[in-house]
Motif scaffolding. Structure first.
Motif, PDB file in Angstrom:
ATOM      1  N   GLU A  77      35.707  22.467 -27.002  1.00 59.11           N
ATOM      2  CA  GLU A  77      35.757  23.781 -26.353  1.00 59.11           C
ATOM      3  C   GLU A  77      37.197  24.294 -26.292  1.00 59.11           C
ATOM      4  OE1 GLU A  77      34.810  25.288 -21.905  1.00 59.11           O
ATOM      5  OE2 GLU A  77      33.190  24.165 -22.876  1.00 59.11           O
ATOM      6  N   GLU A  80      38.177  25.417 -29.770  1.00 55.15           N
ATOM      7  CA  GLU A  80      37.512  26.681 -30.093  1.00 55.15           C
ATOM      8  C   GLU A  80      38.181  27.855 -29.382  1.00 55.15           C
ATOM      9  OE1 GLU A  80      33.430  25.885 -29.088  1.00 55.15           O
ATOM     10  OE2 GLU A  80      33.007  25.021 -31.068  1.00 55.15           O
ATOM     11  N   ASN A  84      39.897  31.018 -31.245  1.00 59.41           N
ATOM     12  CA  ASN A  84      39.423  32.377 -30.989  1.00 59.41           C
ATOM     13  C   ASN A  84      40.527  33.308 -30.492  1.00 59.41           C
ATOM     14  OD1 ASN A  84      36.773  31.935 -31.809  1.00 59.41           O
ATOM     15  ND2 ASN A  84      36.177  31.148 -29.807  1.00 59.41           N
TER      16      ASN A  84
END
Length: 86
Positions: A77, A80, A84
């Motif tokens: 997470e 990611e 992003n």
């Protein structure tokens, strides 16, 4: 200023090798090629040597890639979220 719709591929196809070299020099002078997203283009512009920071970063990414199945869901997470942000 009026808007003109042109196809860059058509223009490029019509350019001579000399014109393409001139365009590449302009793109280099503007810093576009040196900071290109494609690592192969950056490598061509900068030469085969990568900076120390680039090497460290690549090595760290390789370690993450090689250890994917050992990462926790929280680790993934975080990665990611970082990806992003770009």
């Amino acid at each position: 200023m009026p808007y003109i719709n042109v196809d860059l591929n058509d223009i490029y196809d019509e350019m001579s090798k000399y014109d393409k070299n001139e365009m590449a020099e302009l793109l280099f002078e503007d810093g576009i090629l040196e900071n290109h997203k494609n690592p192969n283009i950056r490598k061509l512009v900068r030469g085969s040597e990568e900076s120390f920071d680039e090497e460290q970063f690549r090595n760290n990414l390789t370690k993450l890639w090689d250890s994917f199945y050992q990462l926790s869901n929280e680790d993934i997470e975080i990665i990611e979220k970082l990806a992003n942000k770009l």
